[in-house]
Design an enzyme around this catalytic site. Structure first.
Site, PDB file in Angstrom:
ATOM      1  CG  ASN A 160     -44.273 -13.057  -4.382  1.00 29.82           C
ATOM      2  OD1 ASN A 160     -44.687 -14.210  -4.480  1.00 29.82           O
ATOM      3  ND2 ASN A 160     -43.044 -12.714  -4.708  1.00 29.82           N
ATOM      4  CE  LYS A 212     -37.913   6.710  -4.514  1.00 27.99           C
ATOM      5  NZ  LYS A 212     -36.576   7.237  -4.321  1.00 27.99           N
ATOM      6  CD  GLN A 213     -39.712  -1.687  -8.759  1.00 32.25           C
ATOM      7  OE1 GLN A 213     -39.272  -0.768  -8.077  1.00 32.25           O
ATOM      8  NE2 GLN A 213     -39.575  -2.961  -8.392  1.00 32.25           N
ATOM      9  CE  LYS A 228     -47.045 -14.564 -24.435  1.00 34.64           C
ATOM     10  NZ  LYS A 228     -48.268 -15.276 -24.846  1.00 34.64           N
ATOM     11  CE1 TYR A 258     -44.920 -14.515 -21.247  1.00 27.68           C
ATOM     12  CE2 TYR A 258     -44.389 -12.210 -20.886  1.00 27.68           C
ATOM     13  CZ  TYR A 258     -45.324 -13.211 -21.010  1.00 27.68           C
ATOM     14  OH  TYR A 258     -46.664 -12.925 -20.903  1.00 27.68           O
ATOM     15  NE  ARG A 271     -38.867  -8.600 -17.431  1.00 32.07           N
ATOM     16  CZ  ARG A 271     -39.574  -8.504 -16.298  1.00 32.07           C
ATOM     17  NH1 ARG A 271     -38.977  -8.586 -15.132  1.00 32.07           N
ATOM     18  NH2 ARG A 271     -40.875  -8.312 -16.323  1.00 32.07           N
ATOM     19  N   PRO A 284     -38.338  -3.878 -15.771  1.00 30.79           N
ATOM     20  CG  PRO A 284     -39.896  -4.404 -17.428  1.00 30.79           C
ATOM     21  CD  PRO A 284     -39.193  -4.988 -16.237  1.00 30.79           C
TER      22      PRO A 284
HETATM   23  N1  UDP Z   1     -41.836  -7.301  -7.324  1.00 30.04           N
HETATM   24  C1  UDP Z   1     -41.530  -6.986  -6.019  1.00 30.04           C
HETATM   25  N2  UDP Z   1     -41.684  -7.947  -5.057  1.00 30.04           N
HETATM   26  C2  UDP Z   1     -42.152  -9.200  -5.337  1.00 30.04           C
HETATM   27  C3  UDP Z   1     -42.476  -9.517  -6.682  1.00 30.04           C
HETATM   28  C4  UDP Z   1     -42.298  -8.534  -7.653  1.00 30.04           C
HETATM   29  O1  UDP Z   1     -41.108  -5.856  -5.701  1.00 30.04           O
HETATM   30  O2  UDP Z   1     -42.269 -10.009  -4.391  1.00 30.04           O
HETATM   31  C5  UDP Z   1     -41.699  -6.247  -8.352  1.00 30.04           C
HETATM   32  C6  UDP Z   1     -40.892  -6.659  -9.583  1.00 30.04           C
HETATM   33  O3  UDP Z   1     -39.516  -6.413  -9.360  1.00 30.04           O
HETATM   34  C7  UDP Z   1     -41.503  -5.753 -10.639  1.00 30.04           C
HETATM   35  C8  UDP Z   1     -42.957  -5.590 -10.218  1.00 30.04           C
HETATM   36  O4  UDP Z   1     -42.999  -5.956  -8.834  1.00 30.04           O
HETATM   37  O5  UDP Z   1     -40.890  -4.481 -10.617  1.00 30.04           O
HETATM   38  C9  UDP Z   1     -43.924  -6.475 -10.983  1.00 30.04           C
HETATM   39  O6  UDP Z   1     -43.412  -7.777 -10.971  1.00 30.04           O
HETATM   40  P1  UDP Z   1     -44.198  -9.011 -11.547  1.00 30.04           P
HETATM   41  O7  UDP Z   1     -43.293 -10.200 -11.427  1.00 30.04           O
HETATM   42  O8  UDP Z   1     -45.545  -9.108 -10.915  1.00 30.04           O
HETATM   43  O9  UDP Z   1     -44.483  -8.661 -13.079  1.00 30.04           O
HETATM   44  P2  UDP Z   1     -43.635  -7.968 -14.264  1.00 30.04           P
HETATM   45  O10 UDP Z   1     -44.404  -6.752 -14.611  1.00 30.04           O
HETATM   46  O11 UDP Z   1     -42.251  -7.624 -13.778  1.00 30.04           O
HETATM   47  O12 UDP Z   1     -43.617  -8.982 -15.344  1.00 30.04           O
END
Ligand code: UDP
Length: 285
Positions: free
Chosen positions: A163, A181-182, A122, A118, A115, A245
């Site tokens: 998605n 759980k994130q 930024k 990015y 990551r 995260p």
């Molecule tokens: N995520 C998921 N399934 C998906 C796409 C994302 O569980 O098909 C999870 C990803 O692991 C993260 C959260 O959703 O914990 C948000 O992901 P996203 O790519 O939208 O944005 P991020 O905040 O990680 O940049």
């Protein structure tokens, strides 16, 4: 008003509704090369791939637009004495050890992880913006955008809401990464834009967090999408991407106090407002 885009991740169709605006023009060019579209009063620098899938695929382009692109955009503001706003990100906080995240938190970022193209681009953009303010007296603003969603997102950009919406509408399994759980805090696009415009017009140079502080686990987000779409899709667990995260929630006290701004659209309402767009994009009548 001139919009500049190299269409790496954007699409001209997103601007179709503006094509008859008399004071609006689009130029397809890459801001990593020096450019000049004539006199402007305000530079809004939003250029950057913004989904983890996009910025992994376009890692070097992401670093270039955050560094070279930011310098070129700042040079335009300096040349014309224009105000300047950079869209930064909650990714500056990395996998945060403070929760919720205040603007004063310096973050917990892996500088060489997947990551980092990015996150560090930024963070560099913020540093360059602050330096042009200090050394060249450019009138700058920094806004830190948290997870934002709504119509016109690319269906296949890999972010969680497109998605899940696509999968739910097509009756496919919803892919939850890790144990789900994130947490993330999702802001509907019209709230986000209103917040950004208030930052642009305010006297405060920021950074200012603009996001929705209602926090959801990713499993809760999946359930919300299933409820809004009426889908019977099941959930499939997949591995958690590296450095994903664990939690993310903006502290928006600064925006509330300085700008009188707070979001007005909660997640179920925003998903309902996005449904028609995602149906069309997913080819589901
Ligand atoms: N995520 C998921 N399934 C998906 C796409 C994302 O569980 O098909 C999870 C990803 O692991 C993260 C959260 O959703 O914990 C948000 O992901 P996203 O790519 O939208 O944005 P991020 O905040 O990680 O940049």
């Amino acid at each position: 008003m001139v919009a500049v885009d190299n269409l790496l991740t954007g699409r001209m169709t997103n601007l179709e509704h503006l094509q008859h605006e008399p004071n609006f023009a689009v130029r397809q060019l890459d801001i990593c090369e020096p450019f000049d579209c004539g006199h402007v009063d305000y530079v809004y620098h939003f250029a950057c791939p913004a989904s983890p899938v996009d910025y992994s695929t376009h890692g070097i382009a992401t670093l270039r637009v955050g560094s070279l692109g930011t310098f070129n955009a700042l040079e335009i503001a300096k040349k014309y004495g224009a105000k300047y706003l950079i869209s930064s990100t909650s990714e500056c906080y990395g996998d945060p050890l403070q929760h919720p995240q205040k603007e004063t938190y310096w973050g917990n970022v892996n500088p060489i992880g997947p990551r980092s193209v990015y996150d560090e681009a930024k963070r560099f953009s913020e540093a360059a913006t602050a330096a042009y303010r200090r050394y060249h007296k450019v009138d700058t603003r920094i806004v830190r955008i948290f997870n934002t969603y709504g119509p016109r997102m690319q269906l296949n950009d890999g972010r969680v809401i497109p998605n899940f919406m696509k999968q739910a509408l097509r009756g496919e399994e919803l892919t939850v990464y890790g144990d789900g759980k994130q947490t993330r805090s999702f802001c509907y696009v019209s709230d986000e834009i209103e917040g950004i415009l208030r930052v642009a017009r305010s006297a405060d140079s920021g950074p200012i967090n603009i996001g929705n502080p209602s926090e959801f686990t990713i499993l809760e987000c999946a359930q919300q999408v299933l409820a809004v779409t009426g889908s019977k899709s099941r959930i499939r667990y997949e591995p958690l991407p590296q450095d994903d995260p664990k939690q993310r929630c903006p502290d928006i006290s600064k925006a509330r106090e300085l700008l009188g701004w707070q979001p007005t659209i909660d997640l179920p309402t925003g998903l309902k407002k996005s449904l028609e767009y995602f149906r069309l994009a997913a080819g589901v009548a």
